[in-house]
Scaffold this motif. Structure first.
Motif, PDB file in Angstrom:
ATOM      1  N   GLU A   1       0.442  15.863   1.943  1.00  0.00           N
ATOM      2  CA  GLU A   1       0.083  14.467   1.653  1.00  0.00           C
ATOM      3  C   GLU A   1       0.976  13.912   0.547  1.00  0.00           C
TER       4      GLU A   1
ATOM      5  N   ALA B   1       3.423  10.778   1.048  1.00  0.00           N
ATOM      6  CA  ALA B   1       3.312   9.568   0.221  1.00  0.00           C
ATOM      7  C   ALA B   1       4.644   9.234  -0.424  1.00  0.00           C
ATOM      8  N   ARG B   2       5.341  10.271  -0.911  1.00  0.00           N
ATOM      9  CA  ARG B   2       6.604   9.998  -1.598  1.00  0.00           C
ATOM     10  C   ARG B   2       7.664   9.504  -0.604  1.00  0.00           C
ATOM     11  N   THR B   3       7.590   9.944   0.645  1.00  0.00           N
ATOM     12  CA  THR B   3       8.600   9.511   1.625  1.00  0.00           C
ATOM     13  C   THR B   3       8.096   8.366   2.495  1.00  0.00           C
ATOM     14  N   ARG B   4       6.934   7.795   2.125  1.00  0.00           N
ATOM     15  CA  ARG B   4       6.345   6.629   2.802  1.00  0.00           C
ATOM     16  C   ARG B   4       6.122   6.936   4.288  1.00  0.00           C
ATOM     17  N   GLU B   5       5.655   8.164   4.577  1.00  0.00           N
ATOM     18  CA  GLU B   5       5.419   8.575   5.972  1.00  0.00           C
ATOM     19  C   GLU B   5       3.984   9.065   6.107  1.00  0.00           C
ATOM     20  N   PRO B   6       3.512   9.188   7.357  1.00  0.00           N
ATOM     21  CA  PRO B   6       2.187   9.785   7.556  1.00  0.00           C
ATOM     22  C   PRO B   6       2.233  11.281   7.236  1.00  0.00           C
TER      23      PRO B   6
ATOM     24  N   ARG C   1       0.813   4.042  -2.868  1.00  0.00           N
ATOM     25  CA  ARG C   1       0.503   5.438  -2.495  1.00  0.00           C
ATOM     26  C   ARG C   1       1.601   6.358  -3.011  1.00  0.00           C
ATOM     27  N   ARG C   2       2.831   5.879  -2.928  1.00  0.00           N
ATOM     28  CA  ARG C   2       3.956   6.696  -3.383  1.00  0.00           C
ATOM     29  C   ARG C   2       3.898   6.896  -4.903  1.00  0.00           C
TER      30      ARG C   2
ATOM     31  N   PRO D   1       0.817  -1.238   0.000  1.00  0.00           N
ATOM     32  CA  PRO D   1       0.000   0.000   0.000  1.00  0.00           C
ATOM     33  C   PRO D   1       0.837   1.269   0.000  1.00  0.00           C
ATOM     34  N   LEU D   2       1.944   1.286   0.762  1.00  0.00           N
ATOM     35  CA  LEU D   2       2.758   2.494   0.813  1.00  0.00           C
ATOM     36  C   LEU D   2       3.417   2.780  -0.536  1.00  0.00           C
ATOM     37  N   GLU D   3       3.813   1.682  -1.211  1.00  0.00           N
ATOM     38  CA  GLU D   3       4.451   1.855  -2.515  1.00  0.00           C
ATOM     39  C   GLU D   3       3.445   2.363  -3.536  1.00  0.00           C
TER      40      GLU D   3
END
Lengths: 578, 250
Positions: A506, A510-515, A479-480, A475-477
């Motif tokens: 946001e 997403a690009r840094t895989r953080e909230p 989102r990124r 999911p994080l990838e």
């Protein structure tokens, strides 16, 4: 006193009689035999009466065999019981009687050997008996019987007829006539054929054969014998021999006379005459010269053919009726098949129907001419063994001229057959191209290598990418990867700087895989210097400036940065590997 | 003067070229059309001795089979049609003629139509370049799906990668089947009307060591006048009369 004793004894007898009868006297069963008559006329029937005293059950074990006497089936035992009272003594006896009939077939004195019986489970024999058979010397004066075959020597399959002529003096009063013909009911080695019918005007019913059958005979013209007129009758029977060897016809008898029916019994005054025994010799069909198409026809036959139509079109049905007549086994041969004959090649045989009669064999063939070139229905041959000529002959019908008209606007049936015959596909006249060199085994080697190497390398590369970047489907990838597109969509919907700032934060999260909250108040330039050293300094500065402009717009009321600037910077950061 | 002589010579050569260049194949076609089937056979046998591509060779074998058929030589015709369909598995006319010839000879159909025969036909129905192309296509597809899966991941792509991985061997099956099928350098077919004895030495008087069935395919090892040394599929070797055999050039 004596009278009282007698009466008491009578009562006692009445009381004990059944028991006494059942108990029987002492000494066991006694067997005796006697002839009904010691002298019997030739052809007449006699009887041996077998009597068993004090026996409960009896049966004849075997019929005696005497040349000149023909024994019939013994009768069922007849039981007779009697009880007597004599001088105060009561005696009871039972008697079984068996009648053993015989017919006298030869003159002379005949000794009947002891006859064995089984009586109450035990074997007993009678004494030998002697019977005298005498010829009825007056019989030949009043009647006659003659039994003659149509042929003394026949071949297998050749029918022959046995004719019985019999009769009596025309002036003699006769009200019964009985023939005793031992061969009439069954003749081993021969099949009985159907008889021809007797004309009604000469038919005489009521002739008894073998004491059982009533048959009709044909009355012939009176015959003269010794200057006297005899009423003459005729019976006949036709046989088809099925095996070689002699067919025996034993002595036949004719009994005739007057039968008178009294009040209590019947009397008959009769005469006997006999016909001498004879044999018909059956010989095998000769194998020498037997044609391959021999169908079993034997006799003197003639053939005749007729067609129901003689002017037809090709393919039309013609009913060809063939009749075989004559003296022979007309019902037993196999009719020829035109479909298997070369001369009928111009026809197609669809089938046939047959009618079999003793005097005629009729076969109707369904034929169709195949072309207009057919001009006759050919002769239909049948190979027959002629016993008179003692050779195989061919009996043929006459050819029948016909006219076959061609079908209009159509080919003949024969042409149709040839037209529908399958044939090969035609040749391919395109010239073949010369072989191109190159490729071949080299290409196969290359493909084999590729089949092994490509999947191997591909899977290794995939494992390496996974190790380095993780699962791209996480999911994080995802989102990124989708951050840039999501930024554009969010900015389109952003009504104010606050929403634009939230979209931007946001995007960075997403690009840094953080909230997203991680980027609240974070200095982009300092973060990039620590976590993304490869990012261009200019790009980092622009991102920091954009972040400052957004904060100024949110908190200070300054003008919000343009949407295109945000999107363009986001695309550049994504391309730079943020 | 010399230039004129050269021009005349060139013109003569050009005129003579079509006649002299008529190939053996064309001579065979002409002879077949003229009903001279023996001559057609001889011409097309010459053609087969040349280097031809597989499809062209299949066509020549089909035509040669027709010539044998017209000559009433059903067994050589069957051998030629069999060679044709082996070289070009989708040669419909050759299949038609093969089945017709086998039926006339009283033999079972080459394609019995049951499941096993149908699968066999399916696997062998592609020509050699098509089989190779199929392998290449399968590999390319697999690489594309792998790349997508590496880039984007996800369940659907993983399943697609798995399916493609299974698909590649299937697509490679006809090619592998053709590659692994036993091939003979010099195949020959028995075209005698009955089984022929296989002899230890090239002499009629020698006892036979085995038999060759009608239409059995053997490998040619050696040749003497009137005799050919062959090897059966089971490895048995022996001499057989050359008249009983038909050489195939596949």
């Amino acid at each position: 006193m004596r009278t009282r004793t007698t009466i008491a004894g009578l009562f006692l007898w009445l009381a004990l009689a059944p028991g006494l009868g059942a108990a029987g006297p002492q000494g066991g069963p006694k067997l005796s035999a006697r002839l009904a008559a010691g002298v019997v006329r030739l052809g007449d029937t006699g009887a041996v009466n077998l009597t068993v005293e004090d026996g409960r059950d009896a049966r004849v074990l075997a019929l005696p065999e005497v040349a000149g006497l023909r024994f019939g089936r013994p009768s069922e035992p007849r039981l007779r019981q009697s009880t007597s009272y004599v001088n105060g003594r009561i005696s009871s006896e039972s008697t079984l009687t068996i009648v053993l009939p015989f017919r006298a077939e030869a003159e002379g004195d005949h000794e009947i050997p002891p006859i064995a019986l089984e009586i109450d489970g035990r074997r007993q024999e009678t004494r030998a008996l002697r019977v005298t058979v005498v010829r009825d010397i007056t019989g030949a004066d009043f009647g006659f019987v003659e039994v003659r075959p149509t042929a003394q020597r026949v071949v297998e399959g050749q029918p022959f007829t046995v004719e019985i002529r019999f009769g009596w003096l025309a002036s003699e009063q006769v009200n019964f006539a009985e023939l005793n013909l031992p061969w009439w009911d069954s003749l081993p080695g021969a099949i009985e054929l159907a008889e021809r019918t007797i004309p009604q005007e000469s038919r005489v019913d009521g002739i008894i054969v073998n004491g059982r059958l009533q048959v009709a005979a044909e009355q012939l013209d009176p015959s003269e014998r010794k200057g006297r007129s005899f009423l003459t009758l005729r019976l006949s029977k036709t046989f088809l021999p099925t095996r070689s060897g002699p067919l025996e016809f034993p002595t036949s008898f004719f009994e005739f006379g007057v039968r008178r029916q009294g009040l209590f019994d019947a009397r008959r005054d009769s005469h006997f005459v006999e016909a001498a025994p004879f044999a018909v010799e059956v010989v095998e069909l000769p194998s020498a010269g037997q044609p391959l198409d021999f169908s079993g026809a034997v006799g003197a036959l003639a053939a005749r053919a007729s067609a129901d139509q003689r002017d037809v079109r090709a393919g039309d049905s013609i009913k060809l009726t063939v009749e075989w007549t004559g003296q022979g086994n007309l019902e037993f041969f196999r009719a020829p098949d035109p479909g298997s004959l070369e001369v009928f090649r111009g026809f197609r045989a669809y089938g046939s129907t047959e009618e079999k009669r003793p005097e005629r064999r009729t076969v109707v063939y369904d034929l169709a001419p195949l072309s207009s070139e057919v001009e006759t229905i050919p002769a239909l041959p049948l190979t027959v063994y002629d016993p008179a000529a003692e050779r195989y002959v061919t009996v043929s019908t006459e050819p029948i001229p016909i006219r076959v008209r061609p079908l209009e606007r159509a080919a003949t049936l024969g042409d149709d057959e040839r037209r529908f015959e399958r044939d090969i596909a035609d040749i391919d006249a395109r010239a073949p191209a010369p072989a191109s060199h190159g490729g071949g085994p080299g290409q196969d080697r290359f493909l084999a290598t590729a089949l092994v190497a490509v999947p191997l390398l591909g899977l290794l590369a995939r494992a390496h990418v996974r190790r380095r970047s993780g699962d791209p489907g996480a999911p994080l990838e995802r989102r990124r990867r989708r951050a840039a597109r999501a930024l554009g969509r969010a900015l389109e919907r952003a009504p104010d700087p606050v929403a634009a700032q939230a979209a931007w934060l946001e995007f960075l999260a997403a690009r840094t895989r953080e909230p997203a909250a991680a980027w609240n108040g974070r200095d982009f330039g300092r973060w990039a210097a620590q976590h993304a050293p490869g990012l261009e300094r200019e790009l980092a500065r622009a991102a920091g400036a954009l972040q400052a402009d957004l904060e100024a717009a949110v908190w200070g009321g300054a003008a919000a940065p343009e949407r295109a600037r945000l999107i363009e910077l986001g695309r550049k950061l994504a391309e730079a590997g943020l | 003067m010399r230039a004129r002589a050269l021009r005349v010579l060139l013109a003569a050569l050009l005129l003579a070229l079509p006649l002299g260049a008529q190939s053996s194949f064309e001579r065979g076609v002409a002879a077949y059309r003229a009903g001279q089937y023996a001559e057609a056979c001889a011409a097309w046998n010459e053609t087969l001795a040349e280097e031809l591509d597989a499809l062209g060779r299949a066509r020549v074998y089909h035509d040669l089979g027709n010539a044998h058929w017209r000559l009433g030589e059903t067994l050589p015709a069957i051998a030629c049609y069999t060679a044709a369909v082996r070289l070009d598995p989708r040669h419909a006319e050759a299949w038609h003629n093969l089945e017709l010839a086998r039926a006339k000879q009283g033999l079972a159909p080459a394609d019995s139509g049951d499941l096993s025969a149908t699968l066999q036909r399916l696997v062998t129905s592609l020509r050699v370049p098509e089989r190779r192309a199929l392998v290449f296509l399968g590999l390319t597809l697999w690489v594309v799906v792998l790349t997508l899966e590496m880039r984007f991941g996800g369940r659907a792509l993983r399943l697609a990668l798995l399916a493609t991985t299974l698909l590649v061997p299937l697509l490679a099956l006809p090619w592998a089947h053709g590659l692994l099928a036993p091939t003979r350098a010099a195949p020959m077919v028995v075209v005698a009307s009955a089984s022929v004895p296989l002899r230890a030495e090239p002499l009629e008087a020698r006892a036979s060591v085995g038999e060759l069935a009608v239409l059995e395919e053997v490998e040619r090892l050696d040749e003497l006048p009137g005799w050919t040394r062959v090897e059966r599929a089971d490895g048995l070797r022996g001499w057989v009369s050359t008249d009983s055999l038909l050489a195939l050039r596949l």
